[in-house]
Design an enzyme around this catalytic site. Structure first.
Site, PDB file in Angstrom:
ATOM      1  N   LYS A 119      47.861  49.983  63.486  1.00 57.24           N
ATOM      2  CA  LYS A 119      48.543  49.629  64.757  1.00 57.24           C
ATOM      3  C   LYS A 119      48.333  50.710  65.936  1.00 57.24           C
ATOM      4  CE  LYS A 119      52.445  47.153  62.416  1.00 57.24           C
ATOM      5  NZ  LYS A 119      53.741  46.815  62.721  1.00 57.24           N
ATOM      6  N   GLU A 203      57.364  54.322  69.577  1.00 57.32           N
ATOM      7  CA  GLU A 203      57.698  53.491  70.342  1.00 57.32           C
ATOM      8  C   GLU A 203      59.158  53.493  71.069  1.00 57.32           C
ATOM      9  OE1 GLU A 203      57.233  49.483  68.860  1.00 57.32           O
ATOM     10  OE2 GLU A 203      55.132  49.516  68.858  1.00 57.32           O
ATOM     11  N   HIS A 238      64.722  43.507  60.370  1.00 56.30           N
ATOM     12  CA  HIS A 238      63.568  43.557  61.022  1.00 56.30           C
ATOM     13  C   HIS A 238      62.640  42.541  60.175  1.00 56.30           C
ATOM     14  CE1 HIS A 238      64.910  46.547  63.565  1.00 56.30           C
ATOM     15  NE2 HIS A 238      64.923  47.495  62.633  1.00 56.30           N
ATOM     16  N   ARG A 295      45.791  36.715  60.370  1.00 60.57           N
ATOM     17  CA  ARG A 295      46.029  35.655  59.144  1.00 60.57           C
ATOM     18  C   ARG A 295      46.588  34.776  59.581  1.00 60.57           C
ATOM     19  NH1 ARG A 295      51.097  36.817  58.119  1.00 60.57           N
ATOM     20  NH2 ARG A 295      51.924  38.970  58.363  1.00 60.57           N
TER      21      ARG A 295
HETATM   22  P1  ADP Z   1      56.523  45.147  60.598  1.00 65.83           P
HETATM   23  O1  ADP Z   1      55.137  44.873  60.844  1.00 65.83           O
HETATM   24  O2  ADP Z   1      56.771  46.119  59.712  1.00 65.83           O
HETATM   25  O3  ADP Z   1      57.196  43.837  60.253  1.00 65.83           O
HETATM   26  P2  ADP Z   1      56.879  44.987  63.539  1.00 65.83           P
HETATM   27  O4  ADP Z   1      56.367  45.961  64.469  1.00 65.83           O
HETATM   28  O5  ADP Z   1      56.290  43.848  63.249  1.00 65.83           O
HETATM   29  O6  ADP Z   1      56.989  45.387  61.804  1.00 65.83           O
HETATM   30  O7  ADP Z   1      58.455  44.758  64.070  1.00 65.83           O
HETATM   31  C1  ADP Z   1      59.218  43.938  63.279  1.00 65.83           C
HETATM   32  C2  ADP Z   1      60.733  43.439  64.090  1.00 65.83           C
HETATM   33  O8  ADP Z   1      61.339  44.828  64.056  1.00 65.83           O
HETATM   34  C3  ADP Z   1      60.579  43.005  65.492  1.00 65.83           C
HETATM   35  O9  ADP Z   1      60.514  41.591  65.183  1.00 65.83           O
HETATM   36  C4  ADP Z   1      61.640  43.600  65.959  1.00 65.83           C
HETATM   37  O10 ADP Z   1      62.891  42.767  65.645  1.00 65.83           O
HETATM   38  C5  ADP Z   1      62.002  45.024  65.502  1.00 65.83           C
HETATM   39  N1  ADP Z   1      61.067  45.876  66.402  1.00 65.83           N
HETATM   40  C6  ADP Z   1      60.034  46.399  66.035  1.00 65.83           C
HETATM   41  N2  ADP Z   1      59.754  47.350  67.079  1.00 65.83           N
HETATM   42  C7  ADP Z   1      60.624  47.234  68.038  1.00 65.83           C
HETATM   43  C8  ADP Z   1      60.988  47.922  69.086  1.00 65.83           C
HETATM   44  N3  ADP Z   1      59.997  48.954  69.740  1.00 65.83           N
HETATM   45  N4  ADP Z   1      62.182  47.853  69.929  1.00 65.83           N
HETATM   46  C9  ADP Z   1      62.931  46.819  69.336  1.00 65.83           C
HETATM   47  N5  ADP Z   1      62.701  46.153  68.201  1.00 65.83           N
HETATM   48  C10 ADP Z   1      61.825  46.541  67.492  1.00 65.83           C
END
Ligand code: ADP
Length: 508
Positions: A119, A203, A238, A295
């Protein structure tokens, strides 16, 4: 020159293995299944043309065991391997191993998988490609002072994330500086345990964003197209539980902008095959790259329903070397599709997995209903893997029609023998914010939270339903009594005596 596949190995299990086998058969390609001891009776085996055992159910010994799967591929003399999602689907070493043996890996190149799987590296790549990323670091966090400095600059809350992350693992939201040290350590530990890599980055944690993702397809001739967006903001911890397309949150102008940026990003990395760019969209409708999944997605059916494109078949044709057979402007979003992820888990017991045997079920049917599932009578849901047992999708000419259809099919759907999250979905689809399409990623947490004084109405409804079962079992009260007792629950009110009989058998 395109290379026609005769036989393809499906390196997966459950509903997605079946989805891929169906696509192969429609293309008149033989399908080879693999299965662990826990999946010996699973329906993907009976649908395949050949099936080979992987042994030990533990994922690392079976569906994640590269040497075993490669060995089977050689023995079965397949032309290609489809990894589905999860398991080895984002493992570039596996893709390399396939390439070395002259087997086609149905997915992007291993180099792109490696780049986007990290990432931190993918954020840096996107910045270079001119794609807005969620504010934060484009390098790994190496020390506490560095983390403090970055977090102060971003402003709390921030989120610490694993560079190799996925499935919410190694993610920690930090609202004040004093929690930072502990969260960094915990996220690193969790990431090391889950992915063997403790690298984390930071982030800004956005307030109530929307998760919007764009489906991309690229062919080996260099053409890249998008299939528009999916709204995936209905999440629990999440993780997505309900997805829809189109998004009720974005308008045509914003849709056009995000899709354009996703295409720009895909071209910058010379992306091939199916992939998804995930974005967060804030309250001011600014959008930021979150991550890329190299994917197919769990939620691909809703895109198929609104665009009419069979994504899995196209993945196979692209891997054979065929160009994408249509132009971007030929793709339109028609109507509205919604997907509910059906899990073998107990919503009344903190959503703990609920493995076991399916004793009976009633499958929802009717116009514009699609169920991707591996359920059959007597089917065993093993404890070893993701508890997803199916995806219930509906299409409607409008969002309103799709919501009504979904509500209807959720009431029809009955699964007996294990607990499922159907009761949870029934609650969600009748909530005002859902029916109006006004929700963000905090929706579920907000609606289902358990405040110290008074639980929320949806939670009360679920608890009442559980109490109904207990009361009925204990007192052998008449069905009318139970109905009377639980008139509070809109779900029960809409239900019939028949549904109450199901409760009596402990089925939701
Ligand atoms: P993973 O790959 O572990 O599933 P992601 O980065 O795709 O994690 O994030 C999953 C979810 O977490 C997002 O869809 C969102 O709801 C929440 N999320 C992730 N990063 C942030 C952020 N910087 N601010 C707010 N919500 C976030």
């Amino acid at each position: 020159m395109p290379k026609l596949f005769k036989k393809v190995l499906v390196a997966n299990r459950g509903e997605i293995a079946i989805r891929i086998i169906r696509a192969l058969h429609e293309l008149e390609i033989e399908a080879v299944a693999v299965y662990s001891d826990a999946d010996r009776g699973s329906s993907h085996i009976s649908l395949a043309d050949e099936a080979y055992p992987l042994g030990d159910p533990v994922a690392s010994e079976s569906y994640l065991n590269i040497p075993k799967i490669i060995e089977i591929a050689k023995r079965a003399r397949v032309d290609a391997i489809h990894p589905g999602y999860g398991f080895l689907s984002e493992n570039d070493e596996f893709a390399f191993a396939c390439e070395e043996l002259g087997l086609t890996f149905i997915g992007p190149s291993p180099e792109v998988m490696r780049l986007m799987g990290d990432k931190v590296a993918s954020r840096e790549t996107m910045v270079k490609a001119g794609v807005p990323v969620v504010p934060g670091t484009t390098e790994a966090i190496r020390s506490l002072p560095q983390a403090k400095k970055i977090s102060q600059k971003l402003g709390y809350p921030i989120v610490v994330k694993a560079s190799a992350g996925g499935g919410g693992k190694g993610m920690r939201v930090v609202s004040q500086e004093k929690e930072l040290e502990k969260s960094l350590a915990a996220a690193g530990r969790e990431a090391k345990a889950a992915f063997g890599d403790e690298t984390v980055y930071i982030e800004k944690y956005l307030e109530g964003p929307h998760h919007i993702e764009i489906q991309i397809l690229g062919d080996t001739q260099g053409k890249v197209i998008h299939l528009f967006e999916r709204e995936c903001s209905i999440q629990r911890r999440h993780q997505k539980v309900i997805e829809e397309s189109p998004s009720p949150y974005i308008d045509d102008k914003l849709r056009g902008k995000i899709c354009k940026v996703a295409l720009q990003a895909a071209k910058a990395i010379k992306y091939t095959n199916a992939g998804t760019f995930e974005f967060l969209v804030d309250k001011k409708k600014n959008f930021y790259f979150l991550e890329m999944n190299t994917r197919m997605q769990v939620e691909h059916p809703i895109t198929e329903m609104v665009t009419g494109v069979d994504i899995v078949k196209l993945q196979i044709k692209i891997a054979e070397g065929y160009p994408i057979p249509f132009k971007q402007k030929e793709i339109v979003q028609k109507g509205h599709a919604i997907e509910c992820r059906i899990y073998a888990e107990d919503p009344l017991n903190n959503f703990l997995p609920s493995p076991g045997k399916i004793l009976s079920y009633r499958i929802p049917q009717g116009p514009f209903v699609r169920l991707d599932s591996y359920l059959y009578l007597g089917c065993e849901i093993p404890i070893y893997y993701d508890p997803l047992i199916g995806k219930l999708c509906v299409w409607g000419a409008s969002r309103k029609e799709a919501v009504h259809r979904l509500s209807r099919v959720l009431k029809e759907f009955v699964i007996q023998g294990i607990r499922t999250n159907l009761i949870f979905h029934r609650q969600v689809v009748q909530m005002k914010h859902f029916t109006q399409g006004k929700y963000d990623t905090h929706f579920i947490d907000e609606e289902f939270k358990t405040p110290k004084t008074k639980p929320s109405q949806p939670l009360r409804n679920m608890v009442l339903a559980a109490a109904a079962v207990d009361a009925y079992k204990k007192t052998k009260a008449s069905l009318a009594f139970v109905q009377e007792e639980f008139h509070m629950s809109p779900w029960l009110r809409e239900g019939r005596v028949e549904s109450l009989r199901h409760f009596n058998r402990g089925v939701f």
